[in-house]
Design a protein around this motif. Structure first.
Motif: not given
Ligand code: SF4
Length: 357
Positions: A303, A305, A330, A333, A336, A339, A342, A356
């Motif tokens: 991720p 973040c 998220c 964020c 997102k 990213c 997960f 976020p």
């Molecule tokens: S979307 Fe943003 S808050 Fe969510 S895991 Fe990714 S970087 Fe982190």
């Protein structure tokens, strides 16, 4: 999570591949939709009627494997997806401590069916191939690739392999032009035989891998090196970066990857997982080493973040759509869409712990 299989019924006597079409049917292997309700659809094709427990609009233009005996379809190539991966075997000759798909003894030979599926792929598709270890069935695998790419030169393949089975006899074959469309994703977990062999649970694996790299280099094969971050190898990542830059400068990319909480890793999570937010320095040094020495390096399954701002450009939104999830936070964020998020099966307490951007 996106479903990859659905219950289904067919009167066919054998497994078959078909592409599910809405209106236009332009191939012998196509099936056309006859009816669709909320949770069920009916199709007609060369193997007769096919009933699937899913609405037609979820499946239009998918290439599926119908298994009448098992009473299900498997979505081999989902329409519009960039994350289609074909499983060619569940056998493997390594037992990596974190294996996400622990090997099985049996082998179900589906090469002929998978070849048919590839020939029905959408134009320009990149198709993943995984196992088990695909090169345990190297002659069938290479023959399938050669057949498909001779008919469909618009396609390309990314194959996950432990790199234990290439030989000098493969060099000429892999040097052929078709194999410019094939990239090999090969894991290397450490710069020392002791640690690498321990992680893959196979004595001699490191040495054998170096031989394979020589053969692949001679064939000008495309290699993506893969390293999963573990408690055991985190501190050695800078050494591995040096090793890669000296011994494997010809690789196309070095992908450093976050751990998946599935398969063998699920029961060993506490002894394998590293929260890089708590100790980023080894990764920082490894990324700097790689960058300085001209090795293209990327971070997968990480991720944004979790990373200092200066390192976020290394991260790739790598987790396949069908197994990716985000934390409720998220939604706030602004990163997102860039990213990885997960894995669907990532521990809940870690998913809740995001900040976020
Ligand atoms: S979307 Fe943003 S808050 Fe969510 S895991 Fe990714 S970087 Fe982190």
């Amino acid at each position: 999570m996106i479903a990859l299989t659905y219950p289904a019924r067919s009167d066919a006597q054998h497994r078959f591949v078909t592409r599910l079409r809405d209106g236009l049917v332009d191939h012998d292997l196509d099936s056309r939709v006859l009816e669709s309700a909320d949770a069920r659809s009916l199709w007609i094709g060369g193997n007769g009627l096919l009933q699937i427990e899913a609405p037609a609009d979820e499946l239009i233009d998918d290439v599926v494997l119908v298994d009448p005996e098992a009473g299900r379809i498997e979505r081999l190539l989902r329409s519009g997806s960039e994350h289609n991966t074909l499983l060619v075997t569940e056998r493997c000759d390594q037992l990596c401590v974190m294996c996400s798909q622990p090997p099985k003894k049996n082998h179900d030979d589906r090469f002929a069916l998978l070849e048919e599926a590839c020939l029905l792929a959408e134009p320009g598709s990149l198709i993943g191939i995984s196992g088990g270890e695909p090169t345990l069935f190297k002659s069938q695998l290479l023959a399938m690739l050669e057949t498909v790419l001779s008919i469909r030169p618009d396609l390309s393949f990314h194959i996950l392999s432990n790199g234990q089975h290439f030989t000098t006899d493969d060099v000429a074959r892999l040097s052929e032009g078709q194999f410019a469309h094939v990239a090999w994703g090969i894991p290397l977990y450490a710069s020392t035989a002791t640690l690498h062999d321990r992680i893959v649970a196979k004595p001699g694996a490191f040495e054998r891998l170096q031989d394979s790299f020589d053969y692949l280099l001679q064939a000008a094969a495309r290699i993506e090196l893969r390293t999963v971050i573990l408690q055991d190898n985190l501190d050695q990542l800078p050494d591995l970066a040096r090793y890669v830059s000296i011994n494997l400068p010809f690789i196309e990319q070095w992908s450093i990857m976050g751990l998946e909480n599935i398969g063998f890793a699920k029961n060993r999570w506490d002894s394998l997982y590293v929260d890089i937010r708590q100790n980023f320095e080894p990764l920082d040094l490894a990324l700097d080493q790689a960058q300085l020495r001209g090795i293209p390096v990327r971070l997968f399954n990480t991720p944004l973040c979790y990373l200092p701002a200066d390192f976020r450009h290394y991260a790739v939104a790598s987790i396949s759509d069908w197994k990716r999830r985000y934390a409720p936070a998220c939604d706030n964020c602004h990163q997102k869409s860039n990213c990885s998020g997960f894995f669907e099966w990532h521990p809940e307490k870690l998913i809740a712990d995001v900040t976020p951007l």
